[in-house]
Design a protein around this motif. Structure first.
Motif, PDB file in Angstrom:
ATOM      1  N   GLY C   2       0.813  -1.215   0.000  1.00 18.47           N
ATOM      2  CA  GLY C   2       0.000   0.000   0.000  1.00 18.47           C
ATOM      3  C   GLY C   2       0.846   1.264   0.000  1.00 18.47           C
ATOM      4  O   GLY C   2       2.080   1.223   0.029  1.00 18.47           O
ATOM      5  N   ILE C   3       0.146   2.398  -0.009  1.00 20.33           N
ATOM      6  CA  ILE C   3       0.827   3.695  -0.093  1.00 20.33           C
ATOM      7  C   ILE C   3       1.677   3.950   1.153  1.00 20.33           C
ATOM      8  O   ILE C   3       2.835   4.351   1.058  1.00 20.33           O
ATOM      9  CB  ILE C   3      -0.221   4.824  -0.265  1.00 20.33           C
ATOM     10  N   ILE C   4       1.099   3.719   2.321  1.00 21.43           N
ATOM     11  CA  ILE C   4       1.832   4.015   3.554  1.00 21.43           C
ATOM     12  C   ILE C   4       3.063   3.117   3.674  1.00 21.43           C
ATOM     13  O   ILE C   4       4.157   3.588   3.996  1.00 21.43           O
ATOM     14  CB  ILE C   4       0.918   3.853   4.784  1.00 21.43           C
ATOM     15  N   GLU C   5       2.887   1.842   3.383  1.00 27.52           N
ATOM     16  CA  GLU C   5       4.056   0.949   3.481  1.00 27.52           C
ATOM     17  C   GLU C   5       5.111   1.273   2.429  1.00 27.52           C
ATOM     18  O   GLU C   5       6.311   1.117   2.680  1.00 27.52           O
ATOM     19  CB  GLU C   5       3.622  -0.510   3.410  1.00 27.52           C
ATOM     20  N   SER C   6       4.671   1.745   1.273  1.00 31.85           N
ATOM     21  CA  SER C   6       5.651   2.175   0.265  1.00 31.85           C
ATOM     22  C   SER C   6       6.455   3.366   0.773  1.00 31.85           C
ATOM     23  O   SER C   6       7.671   3.444   0.565  1.00 31.85           O
ATOM     24  CB  SER C   6       4.945   2.572  -1.037  1.00 31.85           C
ATOM     25  N   ARG C   7       5.746   4.290   1.421  1.00 33.14           N
ATOM     26  CA  ARG C   7       6.468   5.438   1.985  1.00 33.14           C
ATOM     27  C   ARG C   7       7.472   4.985   3.048  1.00 33.14           C
ATOM     28  O   ARG C   7       8.596   5.480   3.116  1.00 33.14           O
ATOM     29  CB  ARG C   7       5.479   6.432   2.606  1.00 33.14           C
ATOM     30  N   LEU C   8       7.037   4.048   3.875  1.00 34.79           N
ATOM     31  CA  LEU C   8       7.946   3.501   4.893  1.00 34.79           C
ATOM     32  C   LEU C   8       9.186   2.904   4.240  1.00 34.79           C
ATOM     33  O   LEU C   8      10.321   3.169   4.672  1.00 34.79           O
ATOM     34  CB  LEU C   8       7.244   2.405   5.696  1.00 34.79           C
ATOM     35  N   ALA C   9       8.947   2.093   3.225  1.00 29.70           N
ATOM     36  CA  ALA C   9      10.077   1.449   2.539  1.00 29.70           C
ATOM     37  C   ALA C   9      11.005   2.503   1.950  1.00 29.70           C
ATOM     38  O   ALA C   9      12.231   2.370   1.996  1.00 29.70           O
ATOM     39  CB  ALA C   9       9.555   0.497   1.462  1.00 29.70           C
ATOM     40  N   GLY C  10      10.408   3.573   1.417  1.00 28.58           N
ATOM     41  CA  GLY C  10      11.210   4.667   0.855  1.00 28.58           C
ATOM     42  C   GLY C  10      12.074   5.357   1.900  1.00 28.58           C
ATOM     43  O   GLY C  10      13.093   5.974   1.574  1.00 28.58           O
ATOM     44  N   MET C  11      11.669   5.264   3.148  1.00 26.59           N
ATOM     45  CA  MET C  11      12.467   5.815   4.252  1.00 26.59           C
ATOM     46  C   MET C  11      13.480   4.794   4.774  1.00 26.59           C
ATOM     47  O   MET C  11      14.189   5.061   5.748  1.00 26.59           O
ATOM     48  CB  MET C  11      11.551   6.198   5.423  1.00 26.59           C
ATOM     49  N   GLY C  12      13.459   3.595   4.185  1.00 26.31           N
ATOM     50  CA  GLY C  12      14.357   2.553   4.667  1.00 26.31           C
ATOM     51  C   GLY C  12      13.871   1.893   5.946  1.00 26.31           C
ATOM     52  O   GLY C  12      14.649   1.280   6.677  1.00 26.31           O
ATOM     53  N   LEU C  13      12.544   2.019   6.213  1.00 31.66           N
ATOM     54  CA  LEU C  13      11.975   1.451   7.443  1.00 31.66           C
ATOM     55  C   LEU C  13      11.071   0.274   7.116  1.00 31.66           C
ATOM     56  O   LEU C  13      10.461   0.220   6.049  1.00 31.66           O
ATOM     57  CB  LEU C  13      11.156   2.509   8.189  1.00 31.66           C
ATOM     58  N   GLU C  14      10.969  -0.649   8.042  1.00 32.25           N
ATOM     59  CA  GLU C  14      10.006  -1.730   7.863  1.00 32.25           C
ATOM     60  C   GLU C  14       9.311  -2.045   9.187  1.00 32.25           C
ATOM     61  O   GLU C  14       9.813  -1.696  10.263  1.00 32.25           O
ATOM     62  CB  GLU C  14      10.682  -2.975   7.297  1.00 32.25           C
ATOM     63  N   LEU C  15       8.185  -2.694   9.076  1.00 28.51           N
ATOM     64  CA  LEU C  15       7.401  -3.014  10.272  1.00 28.51           C
ATOM     65  C   LEU C  15       8.028  -4.193  11.005  1.00 28.51           C
ATOM     66  O   LEU C  15       8.481  -5.149  10.374  1.00 28.51           O
ATOM     67  CB  LEU C  15       5.962  -3.350   9.878  1.00 28.51           C
ATOM     68  N   PRO C  16       8.026  -4.143  12.333  1.00 26.30           N
ATOM     69  CA  PRO C  16       8.574  -5.271  13.099  1.00 26.30           C
ATOM     70  C   PRO C  16       7.598  -6.443  13.092  1.00 26.30           C
ATOM     71  O   PRO C  16       6.420  -6.295  12.772  1.00 26.30           O
ATOM     72  CB  PRO C  16       8.708  -4.690  14.507  1.00 26.30           C
ATOM     73  N   ALA C  17       8.099  -7.609  13.452  1.00 20.76           N
ATOM     74  CA  ALA C  17       7.232  -8.770  13.627  1.00 20.76           C
ATOM     75  C   ALA C  17       6.338  -8.547  14.840  1.00 20.76           C
ATOM     76  O   ALA C  17       6.700  -7.853  15.790  1.00 20.76           O
ATOM     77  CB  ALA C  17       8.088 -10.022  13.825  1.00 20.76           C
ATOM     78  N   MET C  18       5.135  -9.125  14.786  1.00 24.07           N
ATOM     79  CA  MET C  18       4.229  -9.075  15.940  1.00 24.07           C
ATOM     80  C   MET C  18       4.538 -10.247  16.860  1.00 24.07           C
ATOM     81  O   MET C  18       4.789 -11.354  16.384  1.00 24.07           O
ATOM     82  CB  MET C  18       2.785  -9.222  15.469  1.00 24.07           C
ATOM     83  N   HIS C  19       4.456 -10.009  18.152  1.00 22.85           N
ATOM     84  CA  HIS C  19       4.666 -11.092  19.103  1.00 22.85           C
ATOM     85  C   HIS C  19       3.400 -11.261  19.925  1.00 22.85           C
ATOM     86  O   HIS C  19       2.769 -10.279  20.286  1.00 22.85           O
ATOM     87  CB  HIS C  19       5.854 -10.783  20.008  1.00 22.85           C
ATOM     88  N   PRO C  20       3.049 -12.503  20.228  1.00 22.86           N
ATOM     89  CA  PRO C  20       1.845 -12.685  21.035  1.00 22.86           C
ATOM     90  C   PRO C  20       2.031 -12.075  22.429  1.00 22.86           C
ATOM     91  O   PRO C  20       3.149 -11.998  22.942  1.00 22.86           O
ATOM     92  CB  PRO C  20       1.686 -14.205  21.116  1.00 22.86           C
ATOM     93  N   TYR C  21       0.930 -11.626  23.013  1.00 20.70           N
ATOM     94  CA  TYR C  21       0.977 -11.110  24.373  1.00 20.70           C
ATOM     95  C   TYR C  21       1.246 -12.240  25.357  1.00 20.70           C
ATOM     96  O   TYR C  21       0.859 -13.383  25.107  1.00 20.70           O
ATOM     97  CB  TYR C  21      -0.347 -10.430  24.702  1.00 20.70           C
ATOM     98  N   PRO C  22       1.880 -11.913  26.458  1.00 20.48           N
ATOM     99  CA  PRO C  22       2.162 -12.969  27.448  1.00 20.48           C
ATOM    100  C   PRO C  22       0.879 -13.544  28.056  1.00 20.48           C
ATOM    101  O   PRO C  22       0.884 -14.665  28.535  1.00 20.48           O
ATOM    102  CB  PRO C  22       2.995 -12.230  28.510  1.00 20.48           C
ATOM    103  N   SER C  23      -0.213 -12.794  28.033  1.00 19.55           N
ATOM    104  CA  SER C  23      -1.469 -13.294  28.591  1.00 19.55           C
ATOM    105  C   SER C  23      -2.570 -13.129  27.563  1.00 19.55           C
ATOM    106  O   SER C  23      -2.601 -12.127  26.829  1.00 19.55           O
ATOM    107  CB  SER C  23      -1.835 -12.516  29.854  1.00 19.55           C
ATOM    108  N   PRO C  24      -3.505 -14.095  27.485  1.00 18.80           N
ATOM    109  CA  PRO C  24      -4.604 -13.944  26.525  1.00 18.80           C
ATOM    110  C   PRO C  24      -5.604 -12.864  26.932  1.00 18.80           C
ATOM    111  O   PRO C  24      -6.459 -12.498  26.135  1.00 18.80           O
ATOM    112  CB  PRO C  24      -5.270 -15.328  26.545  1.00 18.80           C
ATOM    113  N   ASN C  25      -5.513 -12.342  28.160  1.00 17.71           N
ATOM    114  CA  ASN C  25      -6.541 -11.400  28.607  1.00 17.71           C
ATOM    115  C   ASN C  25      -6.506 -10.066  27.878  1.00 17.71           C
ATOM    116  O   ASN C  25      -7.449  -9.293  27.947  1.00 17.71           O
ATOM    117  CB  ASN C  25      -6.476 -11.205  30.136  1.00 17.71           C
ATOM    118  N   ARG C  26      -5.431  -9.793  27.141  1.00 15.73           N
ATOM    119  CA  ARG C  26      -5.366  -8.493  26.473  1.00 15.73           C
ATOM    120  C   ARG C  26      -4.753  -8.627  25.085  1.00 15.73           C
ATOM    121  O   ARG C  26      -4.183  -9.661  24.732  1.00 15.73           O
ATOM    122  CB  ARG C  26      -4.594  -7.493  27.310  1.00 15.73           C
ATOM    123  N   THR C  27      -4.898  -7.549  24.351  1.00 13.55           N
ATOM    124  CA  THR C  27      -4.460  -7.545  22.960  1.00 13.55           C
ATOM    125  C   THR C  27      -3.934  -6.158  22.620  1.00 13.55           C
ATOM    126  O   THR C  27      -4.147  -5.203  23.375  1.00 13.55           O
ATOM    127  CB  THR C  27      -5.633  -7.967  22.045  1.00 13.55           C
TER     128      THR C  27
END
Lengths: 161, 161, 161
Positions: C2-27
């Motif tokens: 998408g447009i936003i991710e293209s802009r990010l890539a143009g800045m040399g940035l990328e999104l980090p991996a998501m990690h599950p929360y230590p507890s299922p009670n929150r997100t």
């Protein structure tokens, strides 16, 4: 009795009585559309349903386990507020977000474990899909009347049928 | 002049001038649907309409009464922000919630009395039904430029006619 | 992409991996209508995309410049959260508000400069009209696991087409 209150009763828990605010300028909950915005609910204000320590800094006068019980108690107070506002806890579709402020002694860094006392209860009552919520749990410098903690939050109601 | 501003004038109060933010990356207020999300408004940023202390910790360099006047002044700054955003304060249907952060010296535990300076004003202006709001008032460790306090908030607009 | 991710890539940035929360009670994020309510995203939790200091108080163990990079990193983590929730960052119409909590050593009073690391990135990506946001940036007493900072926020989605 609705589904959520039946579950509460099954856990041996009940909602505390509501107490009027000391000033008419504020209230425990405001509804806007199908969103409920809750005031900070702290251990210093309402009569608490569980036998808790109400005042002191976590990591010094109050232990992590004692503070976790405080959070559970505050979650019950928040539910009493919601019931007073909309009549029945079953009108709540989902828990959106909690902002937990723990009156923390310097160096206490386990606010997440304290606020789990509230998060776990909401999660159990509304279930994995609608009880799971967004959250921040932080260490606040001072709370009114040296309360142990305070929790603010947003909840979503079922659309009007 | 609208109803709310007439009431303000009747109290001998007026809205302060708006000042541009130091950076374009942020703004004092964002509207989403009929909700207004206000930035933290502090004593350090805007020209303040009342003669207040702007910097210092409450309970040490700043007294409770002085800080209460700060909160009233910040409430006026929030109203100036809202007027700039929507044109007329009468477009606000109700005050939803305030989050008051008081730069508190260790042991200062009366944040509720400080933030009443803002809450009382909103309550008087919008009345018991729509001026009464949800709130949390807490003691924050540090504020930018050592401001006395900062207040964030949400407001609801009347639906577009 | 998408447009936003293209802009990010143009800045040399990328999104980090998501990690599950230590507890299922929150997100990390809850959607209600076209609003996204994000959890506090801190330097202590997720694998961070930039080479940052993750723990310590700003003004003592962590410099203002180091903390500013932390805020940029947390902004990337918030975007990874949003992408996981709604599939594409282009679904975000605007950034509504950030609440930045900086783990501040006593006397550190430049929280605004720290949180600019996040605000500047959102502003660049979504542009002057929709990237400019409401904000508060404050000094918090303690954060879980001694994280450098934590940012909570609200975002607005485009209406469903």
């Amino acid at each position: 009795m609705g589904i959520i209150e039946s579950r509460l009763a099954g856990m041996g828990l009940e909602l505390p009585a509501m107490h009027p605010y000391p000033s008419p300028n504020r209230t425990a909950c405001v509804r806007s559309g199908n969103l409920l915005f809750l005031s900070g609910h702290g251990t210093g204000r309402q009569e608490m349903p569980l036998n808790i320590k109400r005042y002191g800094k976590v990591g010094a006068e109050v232990s992590e386990a004692e503070a976790c019980l405080c959070a559970k108690s505050v979650a019950l107070a928040m539910m009493a507020t919601i019931k007073a506002e909309v009549g029945d806890l079953d009108r709540v579709r989902r828990v959106i977000r909690l902002y937990g402020m723990v009156n923390s002694a310097p160096g206490f860094e386990r606010q997440f474990a304290v606020i789990d006392g509230a998060s776990d209860l909401f999660y159990e009552l509304w279930g994995p899909e609608f009880g799971r919520h967004a959250r921040a749990a932080v260490g606040i410098a001072e709370l009114p009347r040296r309360a142990v903690l305070e929790i603010m939050g947003e909840f979503e109601l079922h659309p009007e049928s």
